[in-house]
Design a protein around this motif. Sequence first.
Motif, short mmCIF file in Angstrom:
data_model
loop_
_atom_site.label_atom_id
_atom_site.label_comp_id
_atom_site.label_asym_id
_atom_site.label_seq_id
_atom_site.Cartn_x
_atom_site.Cartn_y
_atom_site.Cartn_z
N LEU A 37 -121.83 -11.40 -7.29
CA LEU A 37 -121.83 -11.05 -8.71
C LEU A 37 -121.01 -9.76 -8.89
CD1 LEU A 37 -125.66 -11.46 -9.46
CD2 LEU A 37 -123.91 -13.23 -9.27
N HIS A 38 -120.20 -9.72 -9.94
CA HIS A 38 -119.32 -8.58 -10.18
C HIS A 38 -119.76 -7.87 -11.45
CE1 HIS A 38 -115.48 -6.41 -9.73
NE2 HIS A 38 -115.47 -6.42 -11.05
N PHE A 39 -119.99 -6.54 -11.36
CA PHE A 39 -120.49 -5.77 -12.51
C PHE A 39 -119.64 -4.53 -12.75
CE2 PHE A 39 -124.28 -7.47 -10.34
CZ PHE A 39 -124.90 -8.15 -11.37
N ASN A 40 -119.60 -4.10 -13.99
CA ASN A 40 -119.23 -2.71 -14.26
C ASN A 40 -120.44 -1.87 -13.90
OD1 ASN A 40 -119.62 -0.31 -16.29
ND2 ASN A 40 -117.41 -0.64 -16.14
N ILE A 41 -120.23 -0.87 -13.05
CA ILE A 41 -121.37 -0.17 -12.45
C ILE A 41 -122.22 0.56 -13.49
CG2 ILE A 41 -120.25 2.04 -11.89
CD1 ILE A 41 -121.55 1.66 -9.04
N ASP A 48 -127.73 -17.15 -15.43
CA ASP A 48 -127.64 -18.43 -16.15
C ASP A 48 -126.19 -18.57 -16.56
OD1 ASP A 48 -127.93 -20.70 -17.60
OD2 ASP A 48 -129.12 -19.81 -19.22
N GLY A 49 -125.42 -19.28 -15.74
CA GLY A 49 -123.98 -19.38 -16.01
C GLY A 49 -123.33 -18.02 -15.83
N GLU A 68 -133.43 -8.35 -21.02
CA GLU A 68 -132.11 -7.97 -21.52
C GLU A 68 -131.04 -8.83 -20.85
OE1 GLU A 68 -129.34 -3.99 -22.11
OE2 GLU A 68 -131.53 -3.81 -22.01
N LYS A 69 -130.00 -9.18 -21.66
CA LYS A 69 -128.91 -10.01 -21.15
C LYS A 69 -127.65 -9.18 -20.97
CE LYS A 69 -129.94 -14.69 -22.83
NZ LYS A 69 -129.46 -15.78 -23.69
N MET A 70 -126.80 -9.66 -20.05
CA MET A 70 -125.52 -8.99 -19.80
C MET A 70 -124.53 -10.03 -19.28
SD MET A 70 -124.90 -5.93 -17.03
CE MET A 70 -123.26 -5.57 -16.41
N GLU A 71 -123.28 -9.97 -19.75
CA GLU A 71 -122.25 -10.87 -19.25
C GLU A 71 -121.80 -10.42 -17.86
OE1 GLU A 71 -118.90 -11.89 -21.56
OE2 GLU A 71 -120.08 -12.68 -23.24
N ILE A 72 -121.57 -11.40 -16.97
CA ILE A 72 -121.14 -11.08 -15.61
C ILE A 72 -120.05 -12.06 -15.18
CG2 ILE A 72 -123.34 -10.13 -14.85
CD1 ILE A 72 -123.81 -12.88 -13.44
N THR A 73 -119.42 -11.76 -14.05
CA THR A 73 -118.55 -12.75 -13.40
C THR A 73 -119.10 -12.96 -12.00
OG1 THR A 73 -117.06 -11.01 -12.62
CG2 THR A 73 -116.50 -12.07 -14.69
N LYS A 74 -118.92 -14.19 -11.49
CA LYS A 74 -119.37 -14.49 -10.12
C LYS A 74 -118.39 -15.43 -9.46
CE LYS A 74 -122.77 -17.78 -11.98
NZ LYS A 74 -124.14 -18.22 -11.99
N ASP A 75 -118.40 -15.44 -8.13
CA ASP A 75 -117.38 -16.20 -7.40
C ASP A 75 -117.80 -17.64 -7.10
OD1 ASP A 75 -119.26 -15.71 -5.44
OD2 ASP A 75 -117.78 -15.25 -3.88
N GLN A 76 -119.04 -17.98 -7.38
CA GLN A 76 -119.52 -19.35 -7.14
C GLN A 76 -120.38 -19.78 -8.32
OE1 GLN A 76 -118.93 -21.14 -4.29
NE2 GLN A 76 -118.00 -19.53 -3.03
#
Length: 375
Positions: free
Chosen positions: A262-266, A293-294, A311-319
């Motif tokens: 999972l990739h986050f802004n720290i 969730d997605g 609380e929700k937050m948008e993320i990017t992930k590699d799989q």
Amino acid sequence: MKFTIKKEVLMDALNKVSKAISSRNVIPVLAGIKFELTKKRLVLTASDNDITIQTFIDCDDEDVITVKEEGSIIIQGKYISDIVRKLPDKYINIEVVDELKILVYTPNSEFNLNGISESEYPNIDLGESKNFINIPADTLKEIVNQTSFATSIDEKKAILSGINFNINGDILECNATDSYRLARKVIKLEKASKENQNIVIPSRNLVEFTRIVDDTKDLVEIHIFNNKILFKYQNILFQSRLINGTYPNTSNLLPKDYLVKLHFNINDFYDVVDRVSILTSDKDKNIVTLETDGNHMIMKSSSAEIGRVEEKMEITKDQDIDVKVSFSSKYMMDALKSFVTDNVELYFVGEIKPILLKSDEDESLTQLVLPIRTY
């Protein structure tokens, strides 16, 4: 002993060595600071048997110090520091009269203190080794800042209360763990060490040393002995005991594979953990739960006595794999604070496997947090 010295120079030296004076010390002489004055330099030494700090002031500039009579004496650390700090004058005179009486005076003030003979001070060997390593001061400060928080405060786990320095050739690997989390920093030394070393330095002592060094590229010499370590920096010698024992092999804790990254802004991730942790309690180990969730991450916590938060937050992930894991919000926030980068990657290995934190911007640092079962 008799000399005149610039107040700010003496105050700076006293501030440095005073960190080695412990209020809990049962040996009266160790509550004092040893002053040794020659025509070449004034040397100040303080120790609590755990750490020893020595600093010196060169006597080649009369605008800084004027030597009138050489000598040595031990002065109570608390009182000389308080006196010098509170005197308003630019220059301060210090004189030993009748062997053990100390006169501290300016044109408008005079203090009389009882001193202790320097012969009563323990003999402390601050000798240097022929084989030492060099580390820039700012790099050493960064190592300590990024690892010391993960050491144990449990007195029964003495070996885990220190930071492990493992030197192999030109690689320095520093580890800190309290058995629930791990902080690891790996740096390349400018020059390879002639001997491999694997030592444990009390975390508290290392933190004290980094407080008195500047955030510069000036080199710190590190001299390692069987039961102690000596740091030499500018006009400071700082010696600490080492912790006896074998440090656990923490490499076994680091997972070799992962399911999803999972990739986050720290800063965004830290703020979410921080807010969700508001409704946690110490007795529940400040547990929060992360699930994906997605391309969304949902962070939640609940307490029977306090309430619940989500609380929700948008993320990017590699799989395209969804994860769920619970952990201590305090441990996660401590780990995140150690990074000086904009982004961080969270490697998810399994629901009950360690959570790995890394950053592509700084590959020298690895943080690991153990998950917590919530069922």
